[in-house]
Motif scaffolding. Structure first.
Motif, mmCIF file in Angstrom:
data_model
loop_
_atom_site.group_PDB
_atom_site.id
_atom_site.type_symbol
_atom_site.label_atom_id
_atom_site.label_comp_id
_atom_site.label_asym_id
_atom_site.label_seq_id
_atom_site.Cartn_x
_atom_site.Cartn_y
_atom_site.Cartn_z
ATOM 1 N N LEU A 128 134.762 0.217 19.625
ATOM 2 C CA LEU A 128 133.845 0.537 18.547
ATOM 3 C C LEU A 128 134.622 1.151 17.390
ATOM 4 O O LEU A 128 135.397 2.089 17.586
ATOM 5 C CB LEU A 128 132.764 1.510 19.028
ATOM 6 C CG LEU A 128 131.769 1.974 17.967
ATOM 7 C CD1 LEU A 128 130.956 0.789 17.439
ATOM 8 C CD2 LEU A 128 130.861 3.043 18.543
ATOM 9 N N SER A 129 134.409 0.605 16.204
ATOM 10 C CA SER A 129 134.996 1.142 14.979
ATOM 11 C C SER A 129 133.873 1.465 14.009
ATOM 12 O O SER A 129 133.015 0.620 13.738
ATOM 13 C CB SER A 129 135.950 0.133 14.339
ATOM 14 O OG SER A 129 137.054 -0.108 15.176
ATOM 15 N N VAL A 130 133.879 2.684 13.505
ATOM 16 C CA VAL A 130 132.875 3.150 12.561
ATOM 17 C C VAL A 130 133.587 3.326 11.224
ATOM 18 O O VAL A 130 134.590 4.029 11.141
ATOM 19 C CB VAL A 130 132.251 4.478 13.036
ATOM 20 C CG1 VAL A 130 131.157 4.928 12.087
ATOM 21 C CG2 VAL A 130 131.716 4.349 14.462
ATOM 22 N N VAL A 131 133.072 2.641 10.191
ATOM 23 C CA VAL A 131 133.752 2.625 8.894
ATOM 24 C C VAL A 131 132.808 3.136 7.813
ATOM 25 O O VAL A 131 131.746 2.570 7.586
ATOM 26 C CB VAL A 131 134.222 1.202 8.527
ATOM 27 C CG1 VAL A 131 134.981 1.211 7.204
ATOM 28 C CG2 VAL A 131 135.071 0.599 9.643
ATOM 29 N N GLN A 132 133.244 4.212 7.150
ATOM 30 C CA GLN A 132 132.469 4.760 6.041
ATOM 31 C C GLN A 132 133.032 4.214 4.737
ATOM 32 O O GLN A 132 134.207 4.420 4.428
ATOM 33 C CB GLN A 132 132.530 6.285 6.021
ATOM 34 C CG GLN A 132 131.776 6.881 4.845
ATOM 35 C CD GLN A 132 132.040 8.352 4.640
ATOM 36 O OE1 GLN A 132 133.061 8.879 5.050
ATOM 37 N NE2 GLN A 132 131.129 9.007 3.976
ATOM 38 N N PHE A 133 132.195 3.513 3.977
ATOM 39 C CA PHE A 133 132.547 3.056 2.643
ATOM 40 C C PHE A 133 132.093 4.138 1.680
ATOM 41 O O PHE A 133 130.914 4.521 1.678
ATOM 42 C CB PHE A 133 131.861 1.718 2.336
ATOM 43 C CG PHE A 133 132.421 0.572 3.123
ATOM 44 C CD1 PHE A 133 133.359 -0.280 2.566
ATOM 45 C CD2 PHE A 133 132.024 0.353 4.431
ATOM 46 C CE1 PHE A 133 133.885 -1.344 3.294
ATOM 47 C CE2 PHE A 133 132.537 -0.695 5.171
ATOM 48 C CZ PHE A 133 133.469 -1.551 4.602
ATOM 49 N N LYS A 134 133.025 4.637 0.858
ATOM 50 C CA LYS A 134 132.720 5.805 0.039
ATOM 51 C C LYS A 134 133.423 5.735 -1.308
ATOM 52 O O LYS A 134 134.272 4.871 -1.536
ATOM 53 C CB LYS A 134 133.147 7.073 0.759
ATOM 54 C CG LYS A 134 134.662 7.174 0.942
ATOM 55 C CD LYS A 134 135.048 8.459 1.634
ATOM 56 C CE LYS A 134 136.555 8.652 1.565
ATOM 57 N NZ LYS A 134 136.923 10.007 1.902
ATOM 58 N N LYS A 135 133.040 6.661 -2.171
ATOM 59 C CA LYS A 135 133.709 6.904 -3.443
ATOM 60 C C LYS A 135 134.005 8.392 -3.486
ATOM 61 O O LYS A 135 133.120 9.206 -3.210
ATOM 62 C CB LYS A 135 132.838 6.500 -4.629
ATOM 63 C CG LYS A 135 132.586 5.010 -4.690
ATOM 64 C CD LYS A 135 131.765 4.638 -5.904
ATOM 65 C CE LYS A 135 131.567 3.122 -5.930
ATOM 66 N NZ LYS A 135 130.873 2.665 -7.124
ATOM 67 N N ALA A 192 137.912 8.116 21.442
ATOM 68 C CA ALA A 192 137.176 7.103 22.207
ATOM 69 C C ALA A 192 136.518 6.081 21.286
ATOM 70 O O ALA A 192 136.240 4.955 21.691
ATOM 71 C CB ALA A 192 136.118 7.770 23.077
ATOM 72 N N VAL A 193 136.273 6.489 20.045
ATOM 73 C CA VAL A 193 135.713 5.630 19.011
ATOM 74 C C VAL A 193 136.632 5.758 17.805
ATOM 75 O O VAL A 193 137.121 6.846 17.500
ATOM 76 C CB VAL A 193 134.277 6.073 18.635
ATOM 77 C CG1 VAL A 193 133.725 5.237 17.499
ATOM 78 C CG2 VAL A 193 133.362 6.017 19.847
ATOM 79 N N ASN A 194 136.882 4.647 17.120
ATOM 80 C CA ASN A 194 137.724 4.677 15.930
ATOM 81 C C ASN A 194 136.866 4.954 14.701
ATOM 82 O O ASN A 194 135.875 4.264 14.475
ATOM 83 C CB ASN A 194 138.427 3.324 15.748
ATOM 84 C CG ASN A 194 139.265 2.970 16.948
ATOM 85 O OD1 ASN A 194 140.094 3.742 17.380
ATOM 86 N ND2 ASN A 194 139.032 1.798 17.494
ATOM 87 N N PHE A 195 137.237 5.955 13.923
ATOM 88 C CA PHE A 195 136.524 6.302 12.699
ATOM 89 C C PHE A 195 137.446 6.088 11.506
ATOM 90 O O PHE A 195 138.562 6.609 11.479
ATOM 91 C CB PHE A 195 136.068 7.765 12.730
ATOM 92 C CG PHE A 195 134.896 8.003 13.634
ATOM 93 C CD1 PHE A 195 133.611 8.031 13.132
ATOM 94 C CD2 PHE A 195 135.082 8.199 14.998
ATOM 95 C CE1 PHE A 195 132.519 8.253 13.968
ATOM 96 C CE2 PHE A 195 134.007 8.424 15.835
ATOM 97 C CZ PHE A 195 132.718 8.447 15.322
ATOM 98 N N TYR A 196 136.954 5.307 10.547
ATOM 99 C CA TYR A 196 137.739 4.962 9.362
ATOM 100 C C TYR A 196 136.955 5.279 8.100
ATOM 101 O O TYR A 196 135.725 5.366 8.124
ATOM 102 C CB TYR A 196 138.066 3.465 9.354
ATOM 103 C CG TYR A 196 138.880 3.004 10.527
ATOM 104 C CD1 TYR A 196 140.258 3.190 10.551
ATOM 105 C CD2 TYR A 196 138.275 2.370 11.606
ATOM 106 C CE1 TYR A 196 141.010 2.756 11.631
ATOM 107 C CE2 TYR A 196 139.026 1.936 12.681
ATOM 108 C CZ TYR A 196 140.389 2.131 12.693
ATOM 109 O OH TYR A 196 141.137 1.705 13.752
#
Length: 110
Positions: A20-27, A50-54
């Motif tokens: 599982l990869s969680v990706v936050q698109f931000k400015k 345990a989870v990938n956060f980007y």
């Protein structure tokens, strides 16, 4: 732990990853992004690898937002084996973010 991901390594880090990869698109300058950032960081820390956060700064990495249909910022996409399986748009509480991560980890546990 959060890791910034670029357009060049997005495929390798997120799409080709079976976890599982969680990706936050931000400015960086967005007030809403500044509000959700500590919550996102806190949730990322609680999963201890345990989870990938980007994070993706859409001003720096132009095109990734368009490629994945991101219109509003912040948007958080949940990827599993290269597919978007869930999303969050806008501000949410830490509880909602945690619940979304838990549901993505064990989608059939309900």
């Amino acid at each position: 732990m959060l890791k910034a991901v670029s357009k060049e390594n997005f495929k390798k880090e997120v799409i080709e990853n079976t976890n599982l990869s969680v990706v936050q698109f931000k400015k960086e300058w967005s007030g809403a992004c500044l509000i959700i950032e500590p919550l996102y960081r806190d949730v990322a820390g609680s999963y201890n690898g345990a989870v990938n956060f980007y994070t993706v700064d859409v001003d720096e990495e132009k095109g990734l937002d368009t490629e994945y249909g991101v219109v509003d910022i912040p948007t958080i996409l949940f990827f599993k084996s290269g597919e978007v399986i869930d999303h969050i748009i806008g501000l949410v509480s830490k509880n909602v973010l945690t619940e979304k991560v838990e549901n993505a980890i064990t989608p059939f546990s309900k």
